[in-house]
Motif scaffolding. Structure first.
Motif, PDB file in Angstrom:
ATOM      1  N   LEU A  46       0.821  -1.205   0.000  1.00 39.27           N
ATOM      2  CA  LEU A  46       0.000   0.000   0.000  1.00 39.27           C
ATOM      3  C   LEU A  46       0.858   1.260   0.000  1.00 39.27           C
ATOM      4  CD1 LEU A  46      -2.562  -1.046   2.773  1.00 39.27           C
ATOM      5  CD2 LEU A  46      -2.635  -1.567   0.318  1.00 39.27           C
ATOM      6  N   SER A  48       0.034   4.621   0.893  1.00 39.35           N
ATOM      7  CA  SER A  48      -1.212   4.966   1.571  1.00 39.35           C
ATOM      8  C   SER A  48      -1.126   6.175   2.488  1.00 39.35           C
ATOM      9  CB  SER A  48      -1.666   3.748   2.386  1.00 39.35           C
ATOM     10  OG  SER A  48      -0.590   3.240   3.168  1.00 39.35           O
ATOM     11  N   ASP A  51      -3.142   5.920   5.559  1.00 34.96           N
ATOM     12  CA  ASP A  51      -2.656   5.176   6.719  1.00 34.96           C
ATOM     13  C   ASP A  51      -1.647   6.010   7.504  1.00 34.96           C
ATOM     14  OD1 ASP A  51      -2.575   3.027   8.415  1.00 34.96           O
ATOM     15  OD2 ASP A  51      -1.180   1.853   7.211  1.00 34.96           O
ATOM     16  N   ILE A 137      -7.739   3.123  -1.887  1.00 31.76           N
ATOM     17  CA  ILE A 137      -7.684   2.070  -0.874  1.00 31.76           C
ATOM     18  C   ILE A 137      -8.916   2.195   0.016  1.00 31.76           C
ATOM     19  CG2 ILE A 137      -6.453   1.244   1.183  1.00 31.76           C
ATOM     20  CD1 ILE A 137      -3.842   2.007  -0.169  1.00 31.76           C
ATOM     21  N   ASP A 195      -5.023   7.119  -2.617  1.00 32.09           N
ATOM     22  CA  ASP A 195      -4.108   6.045  -2.245  1.00 32.09           C
ATOM     23  C   ASP A 195      -3.917   5.098  -3.428  1.00 32.09           C
ATOM     24  OD1 ASP A 195      -4.166   7.223   0.219  1.00 32.09           O
ATOM     25  OD2 ASP A 195      -4.784   5.438   1.321  1.00 32.09           O
ATOM     26  N   THR A 197      -1.502   1.295  -4.855  1.00 27.00           N
ATOM     27  CA  THR A 197      -0.804   0.075  -4.465  1.00 27.00           C
ATOM     28  C   THR A 197       0.305  -0.235  -5.465  1.00 27.00           C
ATOM     29  OG1 THR A 197      -2.419  -1.271  -5.667  1.00 27.00           O
ATOM     30  CG2 THR A 197      -2.834  -0.912  -3.326  1.00 27.00           C
ATOM     31  N   THR A 387       5.351   3.853   1.503  1.00 34.52           N
ATOM     32  CA  THR A 387       4.591   5.067   1.216  1.00 34.52           C
ATOM     33  C   THR A 387       5.481   6.300   1.213  1.00 34.52           C
ATOM     34  OG1 THR A 387       2.549   4.163   2.168  1.00 34.52           O
ATOM     35  CG2 THR A 387       2.739   6.562   2.075  1.00 34.52           C
TER      36      THR A 387
END
Length: 416
Positions: A46, A48, A51, A137, A195, A197, A387
């Motif tokens: 991820l 992200s 997050d 995401i 987001d 991946t 990330t």
């Protein structure tokens, strides 16, 4: 200037790329046989900003204490005599206030948003692809209670620049039809559309090749860092198993080992290894499984779609530098994966892995000059190193060059 980067993971390799792009003569030292064989080899996949919430919080403090005796939680603490872990834990506890949670999350988000921009620009400039998907995401919850309480941190991130959509289960299935079979198990969640991946291992391997062939970066693989040759207020060379490597500047980007090296030379660097587990399994049918990344917040399981593969990731285990694993360590992960995507994969075909995340008590990485005039840090990224890697590398290159950084340095620049 001759710059020696210690560590060829995604963080160190990205730093090498940006430093070499500035015209520096860069050498990267790593004990593995090629780039990205440590922490970067396997993760949730991820990229992200969603997050970006710091780990340390009042809720995390309670979970951390429970994990001392309850090993069925997503966080596992194996009690053992480890003064370094005790010192780290005390610092972690001091970060477990609402005020620190907010401040640390804000800094992480700033770097994560910047890094997402950097990795996408880098991909365009170099032509590197890494099974990336830019569909967003999903962060979802299984009960209305957890949904109601769990969205607070996402709302805070939204207030500071993260686009999100709070969604019910119908909207969630509309966005991710791969979760249709699990619809009744999900109450709702948060959709972070920016987001994305991708496979960090593929990325770092290709970036290392590109940096070597196009920017002249020299990679010394199979080479162990044994220490630093310091004279006065400067590092003269890096002492390695292959001999000394002269340096005009040195960057420590050794992941969980960064703290071990740093504290030998008086650098206050409370990086502690936190073990995570991943399983990568081919999809039985490419029309099955998820179409984007996701996190089952209640089960603490993350996943991503990497080409025709499914990556599952879970657990934060405090067990020192132990990288071993047993098949039973993946049982909860596979159980959740089968609930979410029934029939999509055969766990017997899975590639299992365990690695160590370099975690700071604050969850905020440390970047910049440390103690000596030509010693720099780029480490401590925790569970979001993939990330933040490119943003950290660009930020570091600006610091080394003496340029104004493109984002606010507050909270990021290292203070010894």
């Amino acid at each position: 200037m001759k710059v020696v980067v210690l560590g060829a993971g995604v963080v160190g390799t990205a730093a090498a790329y940006y430093l070499a792009s500035d015209g520096h003569e860069v050498t990267v030292v790593d004990r593995h046989s090629r780039a990205g064989r440590g922490t970067s080899q396997s993760n949730a996949g991820l990229v992200s900003p969603g997050d970006a919430t710091a780990w340390a919080s009042p809720a995390a403090f309670r979970t951390f204490l429970q994990a001392l005796w309850n090993h069925d939680l997503g966080i596992k603490v194996r009690l053992r005599f480890d003064p370094y872990f005790l010192a780290w834990s005390l610092r972690f506890v001091r970060q477990c206030t609402v005020a620190r949670l907010r401040a640390n999350s804000k800094v992480k988000l700033r770097l994560a948003l910047y890094s997402r921009h950097c990795i996408n620009a880098l991909s365009v400039d170099t032509g590197i692809h890494y099974d990336e998907r830019k569909k967003g995401i999903l962060y979802f919850f299984r009960s209305q209670k957890s949904l109601d309480t769990g969205t607070d941190n996402y709302r805070y991130l939204a207030e500071h620049g993260l686009p999100i959509e709070i969604i019910d289960r119908d909207r969630l299935i509309e966005l991710e039809p791969g979760l249709a079979a699990a619809k009744e198990k999900i109450a709702g969640g948060v959709y972070s559309p920016i987001d994305q991946t991708g496979d960090s291992s593929h990325f770092v391997e290709k970036l290392a090749v590109y940096a070597a062939e196009n920017l002249g970066v020299r990679f010394l693989y199979g080479t162990t860092v044994e220490g630093l040759d310091i004279e006065g207020d400067r590092v003269r060379a890096v002492v390695t198993s292959s001999g000394p490597v002269a340096a005009g500047a040195v960057v420590i980007a050794m992941g969980p080992e960064s703290g071990l090296l740093g504290r030998r030379y008086g650098v206050d660097l409370p990086v502690y290894p936190v073990k995570g587990y991943t399983a990568t399994v081919p999809l039985e049918d490419e029309n099955e499984g998820p179409t984007m990344g996701g996190v089952d917040e209640d089960q603490r399981i993350a996943y991503s779609r990497l080409g025709n593969r499914l990556r599952l990731a879970s657990t934060a285990e405090f067990t020192g530098f132990d990288r071993t694993f047993q098949p039973r360590d993946f049982a909860a992960m596979f159980k959740t994966g089968k609930e979410l995507f029934p029939g999509a994969f055969d766990e017997k075909k899975a590639e299992l892995w365990a690695g160590l995340r370099p975690m700071m008590p604050s969850s905020v990485p440390v970047i910049g000059q440390a103690r000596y005039k030509n010693l720099y840090l780029d480490t401590g990224h925790g569970h979001v190193g993939w990330t933040m890697a490119c943003g950290s590398g660009k930020f570091l290159a600006d610091l080394v060059a003496g340029r104004k950084t493109e984002i606010d340095p507050q909270g990021l620049v290292y203070r010894n």
